[in-house]
Design a protein around this motif. Structure first.
Motif, PDB file in Angstrom:
ATOM      1  N   LEU A  47       0.840  -1.202   0.000  1.00  0.00           N
ATOM      2  CA  LEU A  47       0.000   0.000   0.000  1.00  0.00           C
ATOM      3  C   LEU A  47       0.877   1.255   0.000  1.00  0.00           C
ATOM      4  N   PRO A  48       0.357   2.383  -0.552  1.00  0.00           N
ATOM      5  CA  PRO A  48       1.107   3.645  -0.508  1.00  0.00           C
ATOM      6  C   PRO A  48       1.075   4.249   0.901  1.00  0.00           C
ATOM      7  N   ALA A  49       1.967   5.229   1.141  1.00  0.00           N
ATOM      8  CA  ALA A  49       1.974   5.929   2.419  1.00  0.00           C
ATOM      9  C   ALA A  49       0.625   6.600   2.641  1.00  0.00           C
ATOM     10  N   GLY A  50       0.144   6.567   3.872  1.00  0.00           N
ATOM     11  CA  GLY A  50      -1.154   7.138   4.201  1.00  0.00           C
ATOM     12  C   GLY A  50      -2.268   6.120   4.225  1.00  0.00           C
ATOM     13  N   GLU A  51      -1.958   4.822   3.884  1.00  0.00           N
ATOM     14  CA  GLU A  51      -2.949   3.760   3.950  1.00  0.00           C
ATOM     15  C   GLU A  51      -2.374   2.590   4.749  1.00  0.00           C
ATOM     16  N   TYR A  52      -3.260   1.766   5.326  1.00  0.00           N
ATOM     17  CA  TYR A  52      -2.825   0.629   6.133  1.00  0.00           C
ATOM     18  C   TYR A  52      -3.835  -0.498   5.997  1.00  0.00           C
ATOM     19  N   CYS A  53      -3.405  -1.721   6.393  1.00  0.00           N
ATOM     20  CA  CYS A  53      -4.318  -2.865   6.451  1.00  0.00           C
ATOM     21  C   CYS A  53      -4.238  -3.469   7.855  1.00  0.00           C
ATOM     22  N   THR A  54      -5.325  -4.177   8.262  1.00  0.00           N
ATOM     23  CA  THR A  54      -5.422  -4.610   9.658  1.00  0.00           C
ATOM     24  C   THR A  54      -5.076  -6.073   9.873  1.00  0.00           C
ATOM     25  N   GLY A  55      -5.153  -6.908   8.836  1.00  0.00           N
ATOM     26  CA  GLY A  55      -4.976  -8.339   9.040  1.00  0.00           C
ATOM     27  C   GLY A  55      -6.254  -9.032   9.432  1.00  0.00           C
ATOM     28  N   PHE A  56      -7.292  -8.293   9.743  1.00  0.00           N
ATOM     29  CA  PHE A  56      -8.596  -8.875  10.101  1.00  0.00           C
ATOM     30  C   PHE A  56      -9.583  -8.732   8.956  1.00  0.00           C
ATOM     31  N   PRO A  58     -10.244  -7.754   4.953  1.00  0.00           N
ATOM     32  CA  PRO A  58      -9.548  -7.618   3.667  1.00  0.00           C
ATOM     33  C   PRO A  58      -9.592  -6.178   3.161  1.00  0.00           C
ATOM     34  N   GLY A  59      -8.583  -5.795   2.394  1.00  0.00           N
ATOM     35  CA  GLY A  59      -8.552  -4.459   1.792  1.00  0.00           C
ATOM     36  C   GLY A  59      -7.799  -3.447   2.645  1.00  0.00           C
ATOM     37  N   SER A  60      -7.677  -2.193   2.130  1.00  0.00           N
ATOM     38  CA  SER A  60      -6.910  -1.127   2.808  1.00  0.00           C
ATOM     39  C   SER A  60      -7.837  -0.123   3.467  1.00  0.00           C
ATOM     40  N   ILE A  73       1.328   0.250   7.875  1.00  0.00           N
ATOM     41  CA  ILE A  73       1.121   0.211   9.323  1.00  0.00           C
ATOM     42  C   ILE A  73       0.736   1.613   9.799  1.00  0.00           C
ATOM     43  N   GLN A  74      -0.320   1.711  10.606  1.00  0.00           N
ATOM     44  CA  GLN A  74      -0.758   2.984  11.178  1.00  0.00           C
ATOM     45  C   GLN A  74      -0.117   3.164  12.555  1.00  0.00           C
ATOM     46  N   THR A  75       0.536   4.343  12.738  1.00  0.00           N
ATOM     47  CA  THR A  75       1.246   4.625  13.983  1.00  0.00           C
ATOM     48  C   THR A  75       0.782   5.965  14.546  1.00  0.00           C
ATOM     49  N   ALA A  76       0.605   6.063  15.861  1.00  0.00           N
ATOM     50  CA  ALA A  76       0.184   7.311  16.509  1.00  0.00           C
ATOM     51  C   ALA A  76       1.299   8.358  16.418  1.00  0.00           C
ATOM     52  N   CYS A  77       0.901   9.634  16.200  1.00  0.00           N
ATOM     53  CA  CYS A  77       1.880  10.728  16.199  1.00  0.00           C
ATOM     54  C   CYS A  77       2.531  10.813  17.577  1.00  0.00           C
TER      55      CYS A  77
END
Length: 517
Positions: A47-56, A58-60, A73-77
């Protein structure tokens, strides 16, 4: 990250309806993938920067505000950063004057008013430090601002500066307190420089003596001449103190108020026994200088914190001194003080100063004008002959058939002689001759007729007429009479006076001036 073959539950392929009760979910950034041998495994989401997937699921998904997404991967500021937008791949650091002491934030916090912070990415409010005395700041300031001249701030953490009260001043920025106005100086509220006089007044002339104790003030240094306890003469910050007060006697000797029996000796830069030697006798000179009386080309000039002899031609600014005088005087009407409050200068044409002691010139109001400088009032434009005239005019804006500064003259009058009054200001303006004058332009006359006329407006709105006439040489009488009158847009309406000569017979060239009384 976890994966399972899923064969234990009897699935032989990745197609069809799949139930994965015994399989472990993939972690953040991974998703299920089918392998050739009907196994399932966890594979990295592409996926491009700014998108993430959960593993639970399907899809972004789009990265939420307060977070950033890299490698799916989504990370807290972290602290010191914030991200107000969704779908972002980074969290910008907090700018100067801001901070953030928490994670997952969409906005940075602002430093309070009265504080500042020059750091970026600050993680604590402790980076916002209180402004020192003499400064101020609004909220979110990267640095504190010095109080301007004429203002001060004694406290720390201030959001505004205070104005110096009347009688006090500051001549530099960033001051924590105001200075007392020097003796015999004027300091208005919000003053940044002591002036010798109040608004509208000047301090003219060159004094011969200093009858009253007064400071000797060098404006370019903002310092005054002071006598120390050891009788040294030095330059110090001006203050209302006896140590800075001086008197000059008729001999030109400068005596300290603290040591009245001691006089200034320029060669030694001290006060000592009063003697009339060349280095102890002074006089004030043009150009605001204190010079030696024995050699007026030698001026007193500061050097460091001492006084030295200097040629007048070197640096006049370095030698300039505020000269004391008996008193300030107000400027007359039509004049205002110059920038140094040393002389009164005239108001420019189109303006006026209506009263004695005016501090500024005022523009002439609408439908008035003033062609001359140094005037106390403006001339009113003739209502019948003017068009609209704006403020600050040097002459009135006239209609087509009128002329003159105030539009009170007919354009036809340009062709008439001095012995005519054109009352008709229409297109066909014609000359109206005074008694005794004849001709189309009233250019012809004889003895005993009018040769000159002077008109002026009366408060009543009528006209004042002054006549000059020749006397007949063969006049049998020893007196000659003539009439003058008030005119009101027409011929003479009444006789108001008579002039009679004495016993001597008048000569042919005698003139008689008749004025209304």
């Amino acid at each position: 990250f976890f994966y399972d073959t899923c064969k234990s539950v009897g699935y032989t392929s990745c197609s069809g309806s799949v139930k994965i009760y015994n399989c472990q979910p993939c972690g953040m950034g991974y998703e299920w993938a089918c392998n050739a041998g009907s196994d399932r495994s966890c594979a990295r989401c592409n996926l491009p920067a700014g998108e993430y997937c959960t593993g639970f699921v399907p899809g972004s998904r789009t990265c939420i505000a307060g977070h950033y997404c890299v490698n799916a991967i989504q990370t807290a500021c972290p602290k010191g950063t914030a991200q107000p937008n969704t779908g972002q791949g980074s969290c910008p650091a907090c700018g100067r004057g801001r901070y953030q002491d928490q994670t997952r934030q969409t906005q940075c916090k602002t430093c309070a008013a009265g504080t500042s912070s020059s750091a970026t990415g600050a993680t604590s409010a402790s980076t916002c430090t209180a402004c020192p005395a003499g400064t101020k700041s609004p909220a979110g300031a990267a640095s504190c601002t010095d109080c301007p001249k004429g203002q001060y701030q004694p406290g720390t953490g201030a959001t505004s500066c205070k104005t110096c009260e009347r009688g006090f001043f500051t001549d530099s920025t960033g001051e924590a307190d105001c200075q007392a106005c020097p003796l015999r100086r004027n300091c208005d509220a919000d003053s940044n420089l002591p002036s010798p006089c109040a608004a509208g007044e000047v301090l003219p002339g060159i004094p011969v003596t200093m009858d009253e104790a007064a400071p000797l003030y060098f404006p370019h240094l903002n310092q005054c001449l002071e006598v120390t306890a050891s009788k040294d003469v030095v330059l110090r910050t001006c203050r209302n103190a006896a140590a800075q007060n001086w008197r000059m006697d008729l001999d030109g000797q400068l005596r300290s108020a603290n040591f009245p029996d001691a006089c200034l000796n320029l060669a030694e830069s001290k006060v000592g026994p009063c003697s009339l030697n060349a280095d102890s006798v002074f006089q004030f000179a043009a150009g605001q200088r204190l010079v030696l009386k024995s050699n007026p080309n030698t001026a007193v000039q500061p050097s460091g914190d001492k006084l030295v002899k200097a040629s007048v031609a070197r640096n006049n600014q370095a030698q300039a001194i505020e000269l004391p005088a008996a008193e300030c005087i107000p400027c007359p009407p039509g004049y205002i003080p110059d920038g140094a409050s040393r002389a009164c200068v005239p108001c420019e044409p189109g303006s006026f100063a209506g009263s004695r002691g005016s501090a500024t010139c005022q523009l002439c109001p609408e439908n008035t004008a003033q062609p001359s400088q140094g005037q106390s009032e403006c001339l009113i434009c003739n209502e019948q002959g003017r068009a609209f005239t704006d403020r600050g005019a040097t002459e009135c804006n006239c209609l087509d058939t009128f002329t003159g500064v105030t539009c009170d003259e007919c354009k036809g009058a340009e062709t008439c002689s001095d012995f005519a009054l054109p009352f008709n200001c229409g297109v066909d303006s014609e000359c109206i001759c005074l008694p005794g004058a004849v001709g189309e332009t009233c250019e012809s006359f004889g003895f005993g007729t009018v040769l000159e006329s002077i008109w002026a407006s009366e408060p009543s709105g009528l006209e004042r007429l002054s006549l000059t006439a020749f006397v007949k040489q063969d006049d049998a009488e020893r007196g000659w009479s003539a009439a003058s009158a008030l005119l009101s847009n027409g011929p003479v309406t009444s006789v108001v006076g008579q002039v009679v000569f004495g016993a001597a017979e008048p000569a042919a060239t005698d003139r008689v001036r008749l004025c209304l009384q």
